[in-house]
Design an enzyme around this catalytic site. Sequence first.
Site, PDB file in Angstrom:
ATOM      1  N   ASN A 128       0.867  -1.181   0.000  1.00  0.00           N
ATOM      2  CA  ASN A 128       0.000   0.000   0.000  1.00  0.00           C
ATOM      3  C   ASN A 128       0.903   1.230   0.000  1.00  0.00           C
ATOM      4  OD1 ASN A 128      -1.793   2.056   0.481  1.00  0.00           O
ATOM      5  ND2 ASN A 128      -2.365   1.383   2.547  1.00  0.00           N
ATOM      6  N   TRP A 129       0.953   1.904  -1.132  1.00  0.00           N
ATOM      7  CA  TRP A 129       1.877   3.044  -1.243  1.00  0.00           C
ATOM      8  C   TRP A 129       1.339   4.309  -0.591  1.00  0.00           C
ATOM      9  CZ3 TRP A 129       3.907   2.852  -7.037  1.00  0.00           C
ATOM     10  CH2 TRP A 129       4.600   1.653  -7.222  1.00  0.00           C
ATOM     11  N   LYS A 130       0.058   4.267  -0.202  1.00  0.00           N
ATOM     12  CA  LYS A 130      -0.564   5.454   0.417  1.00  0.00           C
ATOM     13  C   LYS A 130      -0.350   6.670  -0.479  1.00  0.00           C
ATOM     14  CE  LYS A 130      -0.149   3.201   4.861  1.00  0.00           C
ATOM     15  NZ  LYS A 130      -0.060   3.312   6.309  1.00  0.00           N
ATOM     16  N   HIS A 142      -9.559   1.190   5.015  1.00  0.00           N
ATOM     17  CA  HIS A 142      -8.274   1.354   5.706  1.00  0.00           C
ATOM     18  C   HIS A 142      -8.467   2.287   6.896  1.00  0.00           C
ATOM     19  CE1 HIS A 142      -4.128   2.495   6.535  1.00  0.00           C
ATOM     20  NE2 HIS A 142      -3.775   1.398   5.894  1.00  0.00           N
ATOM     21  N   GLU A 190      -6.828   4.659   7.939  1.00  0.00           N
ATOM     22  CA  GLU A 190      -6.592   6.077   7.631  1.00  0.00           C
ATOM     23  C   GLU A 190      -7.826   6.706   6.980  1.00  0.00           C
ATOM     24  OE1 GLU A 190      -2.867   5.531   5.594  1.00  0.00           O
ATOM     25  OE2 GLU A 190      -1.936   4.997   7.506  1.00  0.00           O
ATOM     26  N   GLU A 247      -5.103  -4.862  10.719  1.00  0.00           N
ATOM     27  CA  GLU A 247      -4.104  -3.815  10.886  1.00  0.00           C
ATOM     28  C   GLU A 247      -4.341  -3.075  12.205  1.00  0.00           C
ATOM     29  OE1 GLU A 247      -2.096  -2.568   6.962  1.00  0.00           O
ATOM     30  OE2 GLU A 247      -3.793  -1.241   7.302  1.00  0.00           O
ATOM     31  N   GLY A 275       2.834   2.443  10.761  1.00  0.00           N
ATOM     32  CA  GLY A 275       3.776   3.541  10.594  1.00  0.00           C
ATOM     33  C   GLY A 275       4.534   3.901  11.858  1.00  0.00           C
ATOM     34  N   SER A 334       3.809  -1.998  10.255  1.00  0.00           N
ATOM     35  CA  SER A 334       5.272  -2.034  10.437  1.00  0.00           C
ATOM     36  C   SER A 334       5.899  -3.377  10.025  1.00  0.00           C
ATOM     37  CB  SER A 334       5.647  -1.663  11.879  1.00  0.00           C
ATOM     38  OG  SER A 334       5.225  -0.339  12.166  1.00  0.00           O
TER      39      SER A 334
HETATM   40  P1  13P Z   1       3.224   0.509   7.601  1.00  0.00           P
HETATM   41  O1  13P Z   1       3.725  -0.768   7.010  1.00  0.00           O
HETATM   42  O2  13P Z   1       3.928   1.729   7.083  1.00  0.00           O
HETATM   43  O3  13P Z   1       3.167   0.433   9.100  1.00  0.00           O
HETATM   44  O4  13P Z   1       1.696   0.691   7.110  1.00  0.00           O
HETATM   45  C1  13P Z   1       0.810  -0.359   7.252  1.00  0.00           C
HETATM   46  C2  13P Z   1      -0.424  -0.050   6.507  1.00  0.00           C
HETATM   47  O5  13P Z   1      -1.218   0.790   6.910  1.00  0.00           O
HETATM   48  C3  13P Z   1      -0.647  -0.748   5.235  1.00  0.00           C
HETATM   49  O6  13P Z   1      -1.952  -0.538   4.778  1.00  0.00           O
END
Ligand code: 13P
Length: 261
Positions: free
Chosen positions: A13-15, A103, A105, A175, A181, A221
């Site tokens: 997931n590149w966000k 997600h 976020e 998650e 993160g 992470s």
């Molecule tokens: P990280 O791997 O940066 O912790 O992010 C996880 C995530 O939200 C993947 O969707």
Amino acid sequence: MAAPGRRPLVSGNWKMHHDHVQAIRTVQDLGLRLQPADVAALDVSVHPPFTDLRSVQTVIEDRAIPVALGAQHCHHQDQGAFTGEVAPPMLARLGVRYVIVGHSERRQFFGQTDEEVALVLRAVLRHGMTPIVCVGESEEEREAGVTHDRLTAQATAALGGLPAQQVAALVVAYEPIWAIGTGRTAEAADAQAACAHIRSVVAAVADAEAAGAVRIQYGGSVKPDNTAELMAQPDVDGLLVGGASLEAATFASIVTHAGGR
Ligand code: 13P
């Protein structure tokens, strides 16, 4: 390792990272690093921002890179006056195979509700794509000891009422919000317990067959050096990787470790 019949899925997931030029370079680099043997026993997807999708699709197709195209979000309607949104058929037309739905976020920063998550999930399925439905508890919920209740509520709201066959074919991502993160990966045993719990919820809302078939990813992470331990858990069928998926070398390393190589 995942039970036989559940093919692991490792997703990047590149966000909101990588413009389309950086995206092209990253996926080309990934294509050079991933050997057919690396992906013989698992599926891989990348989820770039919307503006990159067409470019990444072209690179993947032209070079026959063994990676599926994914998106990070979409609206639940097929079209309409929804400024700034992207409709599911637009993604399907681009060859998108997996769409991340709900997600944390989106839930946290954009107010996405359980009801909307359920609608988007159904829209993704209607257009022949596979949803990756995200669930996970906050730090406060974990400290209050309500992790499993939270996962039950989120998974039930998302999956309740769907035909068991459809549930069997989708992907759930566990998650924990406190692990996203932060560099604080869940202990493998905790990830296992949460994923096993989610599977029991799937058995309750769908049926035992769907619970045995549904793929459950862990995200939060994930790094090359914790991949093997997480993937060794019987109910962890894959990984949803954020930061560590942005560099082709690191993501390829996670993919090869996930495949046991
Ligand atoms: P990280 O791997 O940066 O912790 O992010 C996880 C995530 O939200 C993947 O969707």
